[in-house]
Design a protein around this motif. Structure first.
Motif, short mmCIF file in Angstrom:
data_model
loop_
_atom_site.label_atom_id
_atom_site.label_comp_id
_atom_site.label_asym_id
_atom_site.label_seq_id
_atom_site.Cartn_x
_atom_site.Cartn_y
_atom_site.Cartn_z
N GLN A 140 64.32 -16.00 0.30
CA GLN A 140 64.94 -16.59 -0.88
C GLN A 140 66.38 -16.13 -1.08
OE1 GLN A 140 61.81 -16.15 -0.53
NE2 GLN A 140 61.13 -18.20 -1.10
N ASP A 141 66.71 -14.91 -0.70
CA ASP A 141 68.07 -14.43 -0.90
C ASP A 141 69.01 -14.80 0.24
OD1 ASP A 141 66.99 -12.87 1.05
OD2 ASP A 141 67.25 -10.95 0.00
N GLY A 142 68.48 -15.38 1.33
CA GLY A 142 69.31 -15.83 2.44
C GLY A 142 69.74 -14.75 3.41
N THR A 143 69.32 -13.52 3.23
CA THR A 143 69.72 -12.44 4.12
C THR A 143 68.80 -12.30 5.33
OG1 THR A 143 68.45 -10.88 2.77
CG2 THR A 143 70.80 -11.14 2.27
N TYR A 144 67.59 -12.83 5.22
CA TYR A 144 66.63 -12.71 6.31
C TYR A 144 66.12 -14.09 6.70
CZ TYR A 144 66.63 -7.79 4.95
OH TYR A 144 67.02 -6.51 4.64
N LEU A 145 65.68 -14.13 7.94
CA LEU A 145 65.16 -15.37 8.51
C LEU A 145 63.90 -15.02 9.30
CD1 LEU A 145 65.88 -18.44 8.95
CD2 LEU A 145 66.87 -17.73 11.12
N TYR A 146 62.86 -15.84 9.15
CA TYR A 146 61.59 -15.60 9.82
C TYR A 146 61.30 -16.76 10.77
CZ TYR A 146 61.03 -12.17 6.11
OH TYR A 146 61.23 -11.12 5.24
N SER A 147 60.78 -16.43 11.94
CA SER A 147 60.49 -17.44 12.95
C SER A 147 59.22 -17.06 13.70
CB SER A 147 61.66 -17.58 13.94
OG SER A 147 61.87 -16.36 14.63
N CYS A 148 58.55 -18.09 14.24
CA CYS A 148 57.35 -17.89 15.06
C CYS A 148 57.47 -18.79 16.28
CB CYS A 148 56.08 -18.20 14.28
SG CYS A 148 55.94 -19.92 13.74
N ALA A 149 56.76 -18.41 17.34
CA ALA A 149 56.91 -19.12 18.61
C ALA A 149 55.59 -19.10 19.36
CB ALA A 149 58.03 -18.51 19.45
N ASP A 150 55.62 -19.69 20.56
CA ASP A 150 54.44 -19.73 21.41
C ASP A 150 54.13 -18.38 22.05
OD1 ASP A 150 54.01 -22.38 20.89
OD2 ASP A 150 55.04 -23.11 22.67
N ASP A 151 55.04 -17.41 21.92
CA ASP A 151 54.80 -16.10 22.52
C ASP A 151 53.94 -15.19 21.65
OD1 ASP A 151 56.54 -15.67 20.48
OD2 ASP A 151 58.13 -14.78 21.69
N LYS A 152 53.29 -15.74 20.59
CA LYS A 152 52.34 -15.04 19.71
C LYS A 152 53.01 -14.08 18.74
CE LYS A 152 49.09 -14.89 23.61
NZ LYS A 152 48.21 -14.02 24.42
N HIS A 153 54.33 -14.05 18.66
CA HIS A 153 55.03 -13.07 17.84
C HIS A 153 55.74 -13.73 16.66
CE1 HIS A 153 54.46 -10.61 21.47
NE2 HIS A 153 54.55 -9.57 20.65
N ILE A 154 55.97 -12.90 15.64
CA ILE A 154 56.75 -13.27 14.46
C ILE A 154 57.96 -12.35 14.42
CG2 ILE A 154 56.75 -13.54 11.96
CD1 ILE A 154 53.65 -13.69 12.18
N VAL A 155 59.13 -12.92 14.18
CA VAL A 155 60.38 -12.15 14.22
C VAL A 155 61.08 -12.27 12.88
CG1 VAL A 155 62.61 -11.85 15.36
CG2 VAL A 155 60.61 -12.52 16.70
N GLU A 156 61.55 -11.15 12.38
CA GLU A 156 62.37 -11.10 11.17
C GLU A 156 63.81 -10.83 11.60
OE1 GLU A 156 62.47 -8.85 6.80
OE2 GLU A 156 61.30 -8.02 8.47
N TRP A 157 64.73 -11.75 11.26
CA TRP A 157 66.12 -11.67 11.69
C TRP A 157 67.02 -11.27 10.52
CZ3 TRP A 157 67.05 -12.91 16.86
CH2 TRP A 157 66.06 -13.61 17.52
N GLU A 158 68.09 -10.57 10.84
CA GLU A 158 69.17 -10.33 9.90
C GLU A 158 70.26 -11.37 10.16
OE1 GLU A 158 70.57 -6.38 10.26
OE2 GLU A 158 68.83 -5.46 9.28
N THR A 159 70.46 -12.25 9.20
CA THR A 159 71.38 -13.36 9.41
C THR A 159 72.84 -12.91 9.50
OG1 THR A 159 71.45 -13.73 7.00
CG2 THR A 159 69.83 -14.98 8.28
#
Length: 664
Positions: A140-159
């Motif tokens: 909601q604050d736009g500082t983080y981004l979450y993504s998921c993929a076929d590699d079974k993992h979830i990643v939290e990014w710093e934008t």
């Protein structure tokens, strides 16, 4: 002309219905002022929802090999606008919120951040995923981004930095969808099972049953304020919904503190698989949840329901909306127009509809009315879409040439168009323009005049090597055995390398599958497929090394090569034994042929010693009595003769002396 336009419209509608809904699209957050749509040609276009004009168009550098798989708008940024001159104290800067960043997930695992304000790519997020990105969600604050993929993992990014802050395994299989809570403290993830995570500790709080197929829709349905001490204190009353591929139900789940929430409490029935879903959250228990669901068949279903616990009977839509063209004439036919997406406006009383083609969509604001069960909107697509088909057709003129002139036109062999001969009658020159307009062929007649003689094209054989790659790609996509047999029967290494080097990247894996299938067949075919396999592995090794799931894709080829290599040592030993046997057989045949040769001598040379020995042998062979008599006679004759040569002549034989004396 009306029939041709109707035919083109039917083709456009069927194409969009079959493939257009598969391309990702997303409205801007909070207010649906902008629509981001990924078209079939790999371009990402941003449309203005109010004016319908194109605002931005972005073509990724690898849009063919790394196509767009998901889109997500970031939170609106505050943009301060004011006059360029020096501001006075009485003037205050006007601040407006507008969407800026657009996150683009790709098929190779990278995430692109595109700025719509600057009109350029802001950053590229790499190192988190090594396979297809399935879903992206912003904090909601736009500082983080979450993504998921076929590699079974979830990643939290710093934008801000573009680096991975946290990465953890989300499921045993592929994670297909994620969703962040309205307060930004919880995260929902789903492959086939649905899990609820605490974003602060990255611990799983609850696991739900899920669906039998991959989840494609996942979002929260209510806003539940959580405690400041722990986000899951007093969580009872939080609802979320989920939908899966090849499923005609949207399931609603309730998060309960007692843990008895493994089964869905409510379900919404659909006519087809959900393609795009938008929801208006309910802030209180007495306020109904509004749901807009666009299905694969191009229809829109509207639901309104108060979430108050378990409901056994599936709920049908309150209203169904579909769009069709107008059939004014008897010859024209009303054609359904597919709806691509829909979003609620902030006032909650209107709806934003997107329909038509993905290359040029039509965006319309519609007043929300759920009192009518079925609503059919009649729209004239020909006037709305800015494709001036009729004006372009009327500007085409067929060239007029003499009858004896040979015209060479580009195209495939066998293509022939209707050409008007030059009129030589001088009396009809004044009416020439009139006759040309009256006899001008329509598009339907011109399409019928096109002559594509397939047999002539086939009789000429295959084209040169530069077009073998095109034929090979067409054969792989259409699974045409005739085309594949003609191309793969090439035996020379030069044309094989040229064809493989011109092959696009997306056709490498299908070609390897086809070569593996053919290697399992006849041995002669396997001997020819090895040359193609060698060229593919040599020229496209860099691309194959980047694929994360190469081993499961080429497992059959690996097993085939390993089984044949294992028998190589045994075959080598057998070859040595056979070589020895063949060599022995050939040598024995040579010895037999040498024994049959003639042993008769053509010339014999004898020395003097051999002649004397021969004479002595001949004398010794005579009887003893004759030998004694001859010896006495020789003695008497030697005593009488004075010359020693006479004795030799007598020894050699008396017959010679007698013959000489008789001649004398």
């Amino acid at each position: 002309m009306r029939n041709i336009n109707t035919w083109l419209l039917v083709a456009m509608a069927s194409d969009v219905d079959a493939r257009g809904l598969m391309f990702p699209c997303a409205f801007s957050s909070k207010r649906p002022d902008f629509l981001a749509l990924s078209s079939p040609d790999g371009r990402i276009r941003v449309w203005d929802s109010h004016s319908g004009s194109l605002r931005h168009e972005y073509v990724p550098s690898a849009h063919l090999s790394a196509s767009c798989t998901c889109l997500a708008w970031g939170p609106n940024r505050v943009d301060k606008e004011g006059p360029q001159r020096k501001k006075r104290k009485s003037e205050a800067a006007v601040s407006t919120e507008q969407p800026d960043l657009l996150a683009i997930g790709t098929a190779v695992g990278s995430i692109l951040l595109y700025s719509t304000v600057k009109g350029e790519l802001q950053s590229r997020l790499d190192g988190g995923h090594d396979s297809r990105v399935n879903c992206i969600r912003w904090h909601q604050d736009g500082t983080y981004l979450y993504s998921c993929a076929d590699d079974k993992h979830i990643v939290e990014w710093e934008t801000q930095t573009g680096k991975v802050k946290c990465k953890w395994k989300g499921d045993k299989g592929s994670v297909s969808c994620i969703c962040t809570s309205p307060d930004g403290k919880m995260l929902l993830t789903a492959g086939r099972t649905i899990k609820l995570w605490d974003l602060e500790t990255k611990n799983m709080y609850r696991q739900f049953t899920g669906h039998s197929s991959a989840v494609s829709v996942l979002m929260f349905a209510t806003v539940q304020p959580s405690s400041e001490s722990h986000p899951f204190d007093g969580i009872t009353g939080l609802y979320f919904l989920s939908g899966a591929t090849d499923d005609r139900l949207l399931s609603v789940w309730q998060v309960r503190a007692d843990g008895k929430d493994r089964n869905a409490v409510l379900s919404f029935t659909l006519h087809d698989e959900p393609a795009y879903v938008d929801i208006a959250l309910s802030e209180s228990k007495d306020e109904p949840v509004k749901l807009a669901v666009v299905c694969r068949n191009g229809q829109l279903h509207l639901f309104e329901h108060i979430l108050n616990g378990f409901c056994r009977k599936p709920l049908a839509p309150n209203s169904t909306i579909q769009i069709a063209t107008s059939g004014k004439d008897e010859q024209s036919v009303a054609v359904p127009v597919p709806i691509l997406a829909a979003a609620f406006c902030p006032d909650g009383q209107s709806l934003m509809l997107v329909y038509g083609s993905t290359l040029h969509p039509i965006i319309e604001s519609l007043a929300l009315n759920t009192n009518e069960k079925h609503i059919c909107l009649v729209r004239d697509i020909q006037k709305s879409v800015t494709l001036l088909t009729e004006q372009a057709v009327t500007k085409i003129r067929t060239p007029i040439v003499p009858s004896g002139t040979k015209v060479l036109v580009p195209g495939v062999p066998g293509h022939s168009a209707a050409i008007k001969p030059l009129t030589t009658d001088k009396g009809k020159r004044s009416d020439k323009r009139k006759t040309d307009t009256e006899k001008e062929l329509s598009i339907e007649e011109r399409l019928c005049a096109i002559d594509l003689d397939v047999m002539k094209v086939k009789s000429k054989g295959l084209p040169k090597t530069d077009s073998h790659a095109v034929l090979l790609v067409q054969g792989l996509e259409s699974n045409d055995s005739d085309i594949l047999n003609k191309v793969l029967q090439t035996k020379k290494d030069g044309p094989i390398k040229n064809t493989v080097s011109r092959l696009p990247v997306h056709a490498v894996i299908p070609l390897l599958h086809e070569l593996t299938k053919r290697m399992l067949g006849h041995p002669n075919s396997a001997l020819l497929m090895v040359r193609w396999l060698k060229a593919v592995l040599t020229l496209h090794s860099s691309y194959l090394s980047t694929l994360p799931d190469l081993i499961p894709q080429l497992g059959m080829l690996y097993q085939l090569m390993e089984s044949r290599v294992k028998t190589l040592q045994k075959l080598t030993r057998l070859h040595g034994k056979l070589y020895l046997l063949i060599a022995q057989v050939s040598s024995s045949e040579k010895m037999q042929n040498m024994g049959d040769a003639s042993q008769t001598a053509k010339l014999v040379y004898e020395e003097e010693s051999s002649s004397e020995e021969g004479s002595e042998d001949m004398v010794a062979d005579e009887s003893d009595e004759n030998w004694e008599e001859e010896e006495e006679e020789e003695k008497e004759y030697v005593e009488q003769s004075d010359e020693p040569d006479m004795s030799e002549q007598q020894v050699n034989g008396d017959s010679d002396m007698n013959s000489d004396s008789e001649e004398e």
